[in-house]
Write a protein that holds these residues in place. Structure first.
Motif, PDB file in Angstrom:
ATOM      1  N   HIS A 228     -47.286  14.805  14.753  1.00 26.59           N
ATOM      2  CA  HIS A 228     -46.132  14.481  13.901  1.00 26.59           C
ATOM      3  C   HIS A 228     -44.925  15.364  14.231  1.00 26.59           C
ATOM      4  N   PHE A 229     -45.122  16.669  14.245  1.00 25.24           N
ATOM      5  CA  PHE A 229     -43.992  17.567  14.432  1.00 25.24           C
ATOM      6  C   PHE A 229     -43.489  17.582  15.872  1.00 25.24           C
ATOM      7  N   TYR A 230     -44.348  17.237  16.812  1.00 27.21           N
ATOM      8  CA  TYR A 230     -43.888  17.085  18.195  1.00 27.21           C
ATOM      9  C   TYR A 230     -42.922  15.908  18.283  1.00 27.21           C
ATOM     10  N   SER A 231     -43.254  14.825  17.603  1.00 31.75           N
ATOM     11  CA  SER A 231     -42.366  13.657  17.563  1.00 31.75           C
ATOM     12  C   SER A 231     -41.040  14.007  16.888  1.00 31.75           C
ATOM     13  N   VAL A 232     -41.119  14.807  15.825  1.00 30.72           N
ATOM     14  CA  VAL A 232     -39.906  15.245  15.115  1.00 30.72           C
ATOM     15  C   VAL A 232     -39.019  16.056  16.048  1.00 30.72           C
ATOM     16  N   ARG A 233     -39.611  17.023  16.751  1.00 32.14           N
ATOM     17  CA  ARG A 233     -38.834  17.930  17.600  1.00 32.14           C
ATOM     18  C   ARG A 233     -38.239  17.240  18.819  1.00 32.14           C
ATOM     19  N   GLN A 234     -38.800  16.125  19.216  1.00 28.32           N
ATOM     20  CA  GLN A 234     -38.206  15.388  20.322  1.00 28.32           C
ATOM     21  C   GLN A 234     -36.879  14.743  19.912  1.00 28.32           C
ATOM     22  N   GLN A 235     -36.668  14.643  18.595  1.00 30.94           N
ATOM     23  CA  GLN A 235     -35.465  13.974  18.098  1.00 30.94           C
ATOM     24  C   GLN A 235     -34.460  14.906  17.419  1.00 30.94           C
ATOM     25  N   ARG A 236     -34.948  15.982  16.802  1.00 30.29           N
ATOM     26  CA  ARG A 236     -34.040  16.849  16.034  1.00 30.29           C
ATOM     27  C   ARG A 236     -34.670  18.216  15.812  1.00 30.29           C
ATOM     28  N   ALA A 237     -33.858  19.110  15.208  1.00 32.44           N
ATOM     29  CA  ALA A 237     -34.361  20.432  14.838  1.00 32.44           C
ATOM     30  C   ALA A 237     -35.153  20.324  13.539  1.00 32.44           C
ATOM     31  N   TYR A 238     -35.905  21.363  13.222  1.00 38.32           N
ATOM     32  CA  TYR A 238     -36.676  21.360  11.986  1.00 38.32           C
ATOM     33  C   TYR A 238     -35.760  21.493  10.766  1.00 38.32           C
ATOM     34  N   THR A 239     -36.158  20.864   9.689  1.00 39.13           N
ATOM     35  CA  THR A 239     -35.462  21.001   8.410  1.00 39.13           C
ATOM     36  C   THR A 239     -36.266  21.933   7.506  1.00 39.13           C
TER      37      THR A 239
ATOM     38  N   LYS B  17     -43.695  21.988   5.032  1.00 42.52           N
ATOM     39  CA  LYS B  17     -44.892  21.163   5.191  1.00 42.52           C
ATOM     40  C   LYS B  17     -45.784  21.614   6.341  1.00 42.52           C
ATOM     41  N   SER B  18     -45.305  22.570   7.143  1.00 45.74           N
ATOM     42  CA  SER B  18     -46.091  23.003   8.296  1.00 45.74           C
ATOM     43  C   SER B  18     -46.471  24.468   8.180  1.00 45.74           C
ATOM     44  N   ASP B  19     -46.845  25.071   9.312  1.00 47.84           N
ATOM     45  CA  ASP B  19     -47.218  26.476   9.359  1.00 47.84           C
ATOM     46  C   ASP B  19     -46.872  27.034  10.728  1.00 47.84           C
ATOM     47  N   VAL B  20     -46.925  28.352  10.848  1.00 50.85           N
ATOM     48  CA  VAL B  20     -46.504  29.016  12.080  1.00 50.85           C
ATOM     49  C   VAL B  20     -47.343  28.584  13.273  1.00 50.85           C
ATOM     50  N   ILE B  21     -48.659  28.496  13.106  1.00 50.51           N
ATOM     51  CA  ILE B  21     -49.544  28.156  14.230  1.00 50.51           C
ATOM     52  C   ILE B  21     -49.233  26.768  14.775  1.00 50.51           C
ATOM     53  N   THR B  22     -49.095  25.798  13.880  1.00 50.73           N
ATOM     54  CA  THR B  22     -48.807  24.426  14.315  1.00 50.73           C
ATOM     55  C   THR B  22     -47.481  24.345  15.049  1.00 50.73           C
ATOM     56  N   LEU B  23     -46.440  24.932  14.469  1.00 51.57           N
ATOM     57  CA  LEU B  23     -45.109  24.837  15.072  1.00 51.57           C
ATOM     58  C   LEU B  23     -45.021  25.621  16.377  1.00 51.57           C
ATOM     59  N   ASN B  24     -45.772  26.704  16.509  1.00 47.77           N
ATOM     60  CA  ASN B  24     -45.788  27.428  17.780  1.00 47.77           C
ATOM     61  C   ASN B  24     -46.384  26.571  18.893  1.00 47.77           C
ATOM     62  N   VAL B  25     -47.444  25.834  18.572  1.00 50.21           N
ATOM     63  CA  VAL B  25     -48.045  24.926  19.551  1.00 50.21           C
ATOM     64  C   VAL B  25     -47.050  23.837  19.930  1.00 50.21           C
ATOM     65  N   VAL B  26     -46.378  23.278  18.928  1.00 48.76           N
ATOM     66  CA  VAL B  26     -45.383  22.230  19.184  1.00 48.76           C
ATOM     67  C   VAL B  26     -44.283  22.758  20.101  1.00 48.76           C
ATOM     68  N   GLU B  27     -43.799  23.964  19.813  1.00 51.82           N
ATOM     69  CA  GLU B  27     -42.708  24.524  20.618  1.00 51.82           C
ATOM     70  C   GLU B  27     -43.131  24.779  22.052  1.00 51.82           C
ATOM     71  N   LYS B  28     -44.372  25.209  22.261  1.00 50.03           N
ATOM     72  CA  LYS B  28     -44.851  25.395  23.629  1.00 50.03           C
ATOM     73  C   LYS B  28     -44.825  24.061  24.376  1.00 50.03           C
ATOM     74  N   LEU B  29     -45.259  23.003  23.709  1.00 46.96           N
ATOM     75  CA  LEU B  29     -45.290  21.690  24.342  1.00 46.96           C
ATOM     76  C   LEU B  29     -43.882  21.152  24.581  1.00 46.96           C
ATOM     77  N   ILE B  30     -42.982  21.423  23.665  1.00 49.08           N
ATOM     78  CA  ILE B  30     -41.590  20.996  23.828  1.00 49.08           C
ATOM     79  C   ILE B  30     -40.979  21.643  25.075  1.00 49.08           C
ATOM     80  N   VAL B  31     -41.318  22.914  25.303  1.00 47.90           N
ATOM     81  CA  VAL B  31     -40.795  23.641  26.463  1.00 47.90           C
ATOM     82  C   VAL B  31     -41.469  23.185  27.755  1.00 47.90           C
ATOM     83  N   GLU B  32     -42.812  23.160  27.758  1.00 46.66           N
ATOM     84  CA  GLU B  32     -43.536  22.958  29.008  1.00 46.66           C
ATOM     85  C   GLU B  32     -43.722  21.496  29.388  1.00 46.66           C
ATOM     86  N   VAL B  33     -43.727  20.618  28.404  1.00 43.36           N
ATOM     87  CA  VAL B  33     -43.905  19.196  28.701  1.00 43.36           C
ATOM     88  C   VAL B  33     -42.561  18.469  28.756  1.00 43.36           C
ATOM     89  N   ASP B  34     -41.698  18.750  27.784  1.00 45.78           N
ATOM     90  CA  ASP B  34     -40.404  18.053  27.706  1.00 45.78           C
ATOM     91  C   ASP B  34     -39.274  18.781  28.420  1.00 45.78           C
TER      92      ASP B  34
END
Length: 392
Positions: free
Chosen positions: A279-290, A296-313
């Motif tokens: 969910h949050f990976y899809s969000v970050r592909q379109q906009r910044a976090y609100t 609704k999230s936590d540090v661990i989840t968002l850190n994983v998302v950010e790694k993927l945003i950097v290394e995959v996208d």
């Protein structure tokens, strides 16, 4: 000195009873590598019945395969009888086990030379297959003929690349070639066993090399789910946790969380984590976090998302400290943090419970989150009675 005092006592008592007993397995390997050994196991020439005759407190773990759990001063210690094994018709368990009194015969049945080591109580290392030399050269080599070892248990092929990841070793050439020839046998394994090995592989500092080997040895074609764009998955390693590894598989393979969870039989908790990352990976592909995203999230989840945003996208990521500060600044972190409950709202309005109550609590939660009001009972009451209800 190797081992716990309790484990050494077990060996001493077996020796005094006339039986040979030694430390074996991964703990010996780790000790020789200068690491803290864990899961200390003992092998002995004593049969399970003889082991039980020496100790008062024992538990049968699988006496047909020679293993007895000895409880010594409160510490459980696995003691296994030296044995040889017959054919492995199911590619997992030996059809027949025969107890022997020869330590070398027992070590001969083990998977890799670095695991076919034993340590006597006096510090002498028993090394019939040159495992110490392979430790020095940082090599994963099958004991004896690799084809035989992998035909016995196909999981050993995945264990080989797992050790590459965790230890940072290289696969010996004939061992690697045998894996490539027999990789199809991985399809006969239970998914649960594969998943356990990957959890360990994902923790390794050399996970990138291990994932590359999975492709080179054709193990990838026998796995339950593997990304077509394997290079992208490989480049996303190493991982900070097993769940980051599974999340990376999901994103680089363009899989849904449910697909990964089903294919590898992940737990419900792990499935929920992947759904959150999705969910949050899809969000970050379109906009910044609100604010709502952080809430609704936590540090661990968002850190994983950010790694993927950097290394995959290839996008700029948000630093971990920024995420931590953003979450820490929130006035509340869940509805349970609210200074009021439904009972108070019913008292203030003299109304019975109903749909309005949930809607009102949701409105209060939103107002506190956005700091329209402070999370204080009196402030909430004032806002609720004079502003929120008036709007309604």
């Amino acid at each position: 000195m190797f081992g716990t005092s309790q484990s050494r006592i077990v060996i001493i008592r077996l020796n005094r009873a006339g039986y040979e007993a030694v430390f074996v397995g991964g703990a010996v390997r780790d000790y020789l590598l200068g690491k803290e050994p864990t899961d200390i196991d003992i092998a002995t020439s004593a049969t399970p019945a003889q082991v039980k005759s020496v100790f008062l407190n024992t538990v049968d773990l699988g006496t047909e395969h020679g293993t007895v759990l000895v409880i010594e001063s409160g510490e459980p210690i696995e003691v296994t009888t030296y044995r040889t094994e017959g054919m492995y018709s199911d590619n997992r368990r030996p059809d027949k086990v025969q107890f022997v009194t020869s330590l070398e015969e027992d070590l001969k049945r083990r998977d890799f030379t670095i695991n076919a080591l034993a340590l006597r109580l006096n510090g002498e290392v028993v090394d019939p297959f040159n495992g110490r030399a392979d430790l020095s050269s940082r090599t994963i080599r099958a004991v004896g003929h690799a084809t035989e070892r992998f035909n016995e248990d196909a999981l050993r092929m995945i264990r080989a690349v797992r050790f590459v990841s965790v230890l940072g070793f290289q696969l010996e050439t004939s061992t690697k070639e045998s894996i490539a020839c027999l990789s199809h046998k991985v399809k006969t394994l239970s998914v649960e066993r594969i998943k356990t090995e990957f959890d360990k592989l994902f923790r390794g500092a050399s996970a990138q090399h291990a994932l590359q080997l999975i492709k080179e040895t054709r193990l990838s074609g026998a796995l339950p789910l593997y990304p077509v764009n394997h290079e992208l998955w490989i480049s996303s390693a190493p991982f900070r946790s097993p769940m980051e590894g599974w999340a990376s598989l999901m994103v680089t393979g363009n899989f849904k969380a449910s697909e990964v969870a089903h294919a590898y039989k992940l737990s419900n908790k792990e499935r929920i984590f992947l759904q959150a990352v999705q969910h949050f990976y899809s969000v970050r592909q379109q906009r910044a976090y609100t604010i709502e995203d952080y809430y609704k999230s936590d540090v661990i989840t968002l850190n994983v998302v950010e790694k993927l945003i950097v290394e995959v996208d290839g996008q700029n990521g948000i630093e971990e400290k920024t995420i931590e500060k953003s979450i820490a600044r929130l006035p509340i972190h869940s509805k349970q943090d609210l200074a009021v409950r439904g009972q108070q709202l019913m008292c203030w309005t003299d109304k019975k419970s109903g749909k309005w109550l949930g809607e009102s609590l949701q409105a209060i939660e939103n107002a506190v989150l956005h700091q329209e009001i402070s999370n204080d009972e009196n402030a909430i009451k004032e806002w609720f009675l004079h502003e929120y209800q008036h709007k309604e």
